[in-house]
Design a protein around this motif. Structure first.
Motif, PDB file in Angstrom:
ATOM      1  N   VAL A 298       0.859  -1.075  -0.110  1.00 48.70           N
ATOM      2  CA  VAL A 298       0.090  -0.028  -0.185  1.00 48.70           C
ATOM      3  C   VAL A 298       0.782   1.273  -0.039  1.00 48.70           C
ATOM      4  O   VAL A 298       0.422   2.183  -0.662  1.00 48.70           O
ATOM      5  N   MET A 299       1.937   1.126   0.649  1.00 50.39           N
ATOM      6  CA  MET A 299       2.711   2.268   0.912  1.00 50.39           C
ATOM      7  C   MET A 299       3.408   2.642  -0.342  1.00 50.39           C
ATOM      8  O   MET A 299       3.706   3.777  -0.965  1.00 50.39           O
ATOM      9  N   ALA A 300       3.744   1.554  -1.337  1.00 48.05           N
ATOM     10  CA  ALA A 300       4.394   1.687  -2.742  1.00 48.05           C
ATOM     11  C   ALA A 300       3.580   2.516  -3.407  1.00 48.05           C
ATOM     12  O   ALA A 300       3.694   3.384  -4.224  1.00 48.05           O
ATOM     13  N   VAL A 301       2.212   1.986  -3.430  1.00 42.93           N
ATOM     14  CA  VAL A 301       1.093   2.697  -4.297  1.00 42.93           C
ATOM     15  C   VAL A 301       0.847   4.181  -4.046  1.00 42.93           C
ATOM     16  O   VAL A 301       0.666   4.836  -4.783  1.00 42.93           O
ATOM     17  N   VAL A 302       1.012   4.393  -2.759  1.00 47.23           N
ATOM     18  CA  VAL A 302       0.873   5.976  -2.378  1.00 47.23           C
ATOM     19  C   VAL A 302       1.938   6.584  -2.662  1.00 47.23           C
ATOM     20  O   VAL A 302       1.874   7.715  -3.262  1.00 47.23           O
ATOM     21  N   LEU A 303       3.147   5.969  -3.001  1.00 48.88           N
ATOM     22  CA  LEU A 303       4.275   6.711  -3.338  1.00 48.88           C
ATOM     23  C   LEU A 303       4.416   6.963  -4.776  1.00 48.88           C
ATOM     24  O   LEU A 303       4.656   8.065  -5.287  1.00 48.88           O
ATOM     25  N   VAL A 304       4.157   6.027  -5.426  1.00 49.75           N
ATOM     26  CA  VAL A 304       3.649   6.256  -7.091  1.00 49.75           C
ATOM     27  C   VAL A 304       2.666   7.424  -7.290  1.00 49.75           C
ATOM     28  O   VAL A 304       2.841   8.116  -7.899  1.00 49.75           O
ATOM     29  N   GLY A 305       1.558   7.139  -6.327  1.00 54.86           N
ATOM     30  CA  GLY A 305       0.555   8.294  -6.576  1.00 54.86           C
ATOM     31  C   GLY A 305       1.208   9.606  -6.344  1.00 54.86           C
ATOM     32  O   GLY A 305       0.886  10.641  -7.146  1.00 54.86           O
ATOM     33  N   ASN A 306       2.001  10.049  -5.504  1.00 61.87           N
ATOM     34  CA  ASN A 306       2.601  11.175  -5.155  1.00 61.87           C
ATOM     35  C   ASN A 306       3.424  11.448  -6.101  1.00 61.87           C
ATOM     36  O   ASN A 306       3.494  12.658  -6.362  1.00 61.87           O
ATOM     37  N   VAL A 307       4.211  10.678  -6.641  1.00 65.40           N
ATOM     38  CA  VAL A 307       5.033  10.993  -7.617  1.00 65.40           C
ATOM     39  C   VAL A 307       4.380  11.509  -9.087  1.00 65.40           C
ATOM     40  O   VAL A 307       4.554  12.419  -9.567  1.00 65.40           O
TER      41      VAL A 307
END
Length: 55
Positions: free
Chosen positions: A41-50
């Motif tokens: 989930v954290m990886a998905v959030v990081l990609v969304g932020n980018v």
């Protein structure tokens, strides 16, 4: 952007890749399913932020 603003998306993408690999490893290893899921989930959030930063 200048300075850290130029490299922040690259660092975040490297962190997302590391979280994805770590999350999959935890899910496969058994016993730590919650931590593995949270890392994914954290990886998905990081990609969304980018994606937001670069638009």
């Amino acid at each position: 952007m200048t300075g850290i603003g130029d490299i922040a998306p690259a660092i975040a993408m490297l962190a997302a890749i590391a979280c994805t690999i770590g999350g999959i490893a935890l899910l496969r290893g058994g016993g730590q399913r919650l931590k593995g899921t949270l890392m994914l989930v954290m990886a998905v959030v990081l990609v969304g932020n980018v994606m937001v930063w670069t638009l």
